[in-house]
Structures are given as C-alpha cells and as structure tokens.
Design a protein around this motif. Structure first.
Motif, PDB file in Angstrom:
ATOM      1  N   ARG A  56      43.648  39.449  29.877  1.00  0.00           N
ATOM      2  CA  ARG A  56      42.509  40.078  30.555  1.00  0.00           C
ATOM      3  C   ARG A  56      41.199  39.420  30.137  1.00  0.00           C
ATOM      4  N   THR A  59      40.840  36.061  31.837  1.00  0.00           N
ATOM      5  CA  THR A  59      40.424  36.195  33.232  1.00  0.00           C
ATOM      6  C   THR A  59      38.940  36.525  33.337  1.00  0.00           C
ATOM      7  N   ARG A 120      43.162  40.237  37.941  1.00  0.00           N
ATOM      8  CA  ARG A 120      43.574  40.269  36.536  1.00  0.00           C
ATOM      9  C   ARG A 120      45.089  40.295  36.415  1.00  0.00           C
TER      10      ARG A 120
END
Length: 271
Positions: A56, A59, A120
C-alpha cells in the motif's frame, strides 16, 4: 471446578503468548542464511516504502510521484485518472518510468481510470511489487510472507486466549459464586495472571510489531532509522506515511481511502 477452569485459561494464555513471541522473533530475524546479500540491494524510494508500509505504501508513493509529474490526477472523490493517453500502455509504457510506476499505470485499467482502493488492490498483486518484496526478503531486509502470516495468527490467538480467560472467569462466578482459594484469596484474582500474560504480549506486539516489523526485519528497521527526516517529500512519504504530505487534500485522500464497493464502482465516473 474453578481450578480446572483456571488451568484451561492459563494453558491457553501460555500457548498463545509463546506462539506470538516465537513468531515475532522469527519475523524480526528475516532470512538469516541469506543476510549477506543485503548489501546488494540499494534502499531506494520504493524499497523504503515497502519496508515501512508494504504494498500500500509503495502504491501511494508511486501515485504521489506520478501526480507530481502530471501523469496522473488524484481527485478528491477517490478516483485516479491517467492523464496522458500514451501512459496507458501499462508495462510497455514510457521508458523513463520504473517498473513499479509502469505497473501502477497499468493497474488503472484500459480506460486509465479507477478508484484508489481498486488500484491499491491491483497494484499489490503485480509482478513488479512481488519482485520488489522478494529482493528485500532475499537480502534479509524484509519479512517473508510466511513469517508475517504466523505473526498475524499469533496475534489472533492471543486475542482469543484473552477472551477465553474472561469467559472462564465469568463461568467461575456463575458456577461457584464467590468461591475462594484455600488461602482465602478470591478465585477471580487468580485470573489476573493469564490476563496479565496475554495483555502484556498483546501490548508488546502493538508496539514492536506495528508498523515496521510486519514488513521489515531487524536489518530493514535499522535501515529505515538511518533515513534522515525532510530528505525530500517523497522520501518522507515512503518512510513515514501520508501524514508527512503538505497537501491536505492528498493527505486526507490517502489516509481515508477504503476498499472499493460495487456501488462505488458502478457510479458514473468523474469527468
């Protein structure tokens, strides 16, 4: 009868705490046999992001980097739009981008537009992110996926043991009333011991495991501590998260985005 209930609670608390401690030690150690390779991995922007926050964070860092280059638009509605049509080529896109960035553009789909939560999820499963994780694990900087799973299972077991101990305490009161031990001590006081054990392990896990141990082994955590503050906005984002961003709209968007729902995806896309 209450002694039997207490023994069950103590056994569950001891087993759960031991499992969590062993999993934590294994996760912090990374891959001991391959740690000599860690010097071969340069701790760049996306390596830092992965060790600090996993896929995460990778991203989010790539999105902010591409937004700064006017390649993507981060809308306050939670949608991400690839601005230039030539950037929608996915892995065959612009050569001036890294594999992580090209795979992120491809995660927006052929239309070049998708919710942040969907991007994501898609980007976390790309080959670029998996390869990044494997390099860090091989170098002894990252935590293997199996070790992360054991650690998460250990935390769940400690929570379960805490609930079981409380249930045994309630059962003791229900079945025996205000029963006391042979020395006159109320039986409920003995349940403090397993509760103290599980509560301490749970608290230590929250401090030690979160937020780094899930992704970074001991060597990786040491590397993260060496990153200077205010090195650059992107470096701060990679190492310390969205709270370091100066733009309040992007900071709020990255911190509050939730997994996409069918109703959200089916809504008319913003222009």
């Amino acid at each position: 009868m209450w002694i039997l209930l207490l023994l069950v609670a103590c056994a569950a608390a001891t087993a759960a705490s031991a499992r969590l401690c062993l999993a934590g030690v294994a996760a912090a150690g990374g891959v001991p046999g391959e740690r000599r390779a860690q010097d071969a991995v340069e701790l760049g922007l996306y390596e830092t992001a992965f060790l600090a926050g996993g896929p995460r964070r990778v991203t989010d860092t790539a999105l902010v980097a591409l937004a700064g280059e006017r390649r993507v638009l981060l809308a306050h509605t939670g949608w991400v739009t690839v601005i230039a049509p030539e950037d929608r080529g996915g892995l065959d896109g612009p050569a001036d981008l890294t594999e992580v960035e090209r795979s992120l553009l491809a995660s927006a789909g052929p239309d070049g537009q998708a919710p942040l939560a969907a991007i994501r999820a898609a980007h976390a499963g790309t080959e670029a992110v998996r390869a990044l994780a494997e390099r860090l694990v091989t170098a002894g900087l990252g935590v293997p996926a199996a070790a992360r799973e054991r650690l998460a299972a250990g935390v769940r077991q400690v929570r379960g043991a805490t609930g079981l101990t409380l249930a045994m305490a309630v059962a003791t009161v229900a079945l025996n009333g205000s029963v006391r031990a042979s020395d006159g001590t109320p039986a409920l006081l003995w349940y403090v011991l397993p509760l103290l054990l599980t509560g301490t392990c749970w608290a230590v896990a929250r401090v030690e495991v979160y937020p780094y141990t899930r992704w970074a082994a001991t060597a990786g955590q040491e590397a993260l501590r060496e990153i200077p503050r205010d090195a650059s906005p992107l470096s701060d984002l990679a190492a310390r998260g969205p709270r370091t961003l100066r733009d309040p709209e992007i900071r709020t968007l990255l911190r509050q985005a939730r997994p996409a729902t069918r109703s959200a995806i089916s809504r008319r896309r913003p222009v």
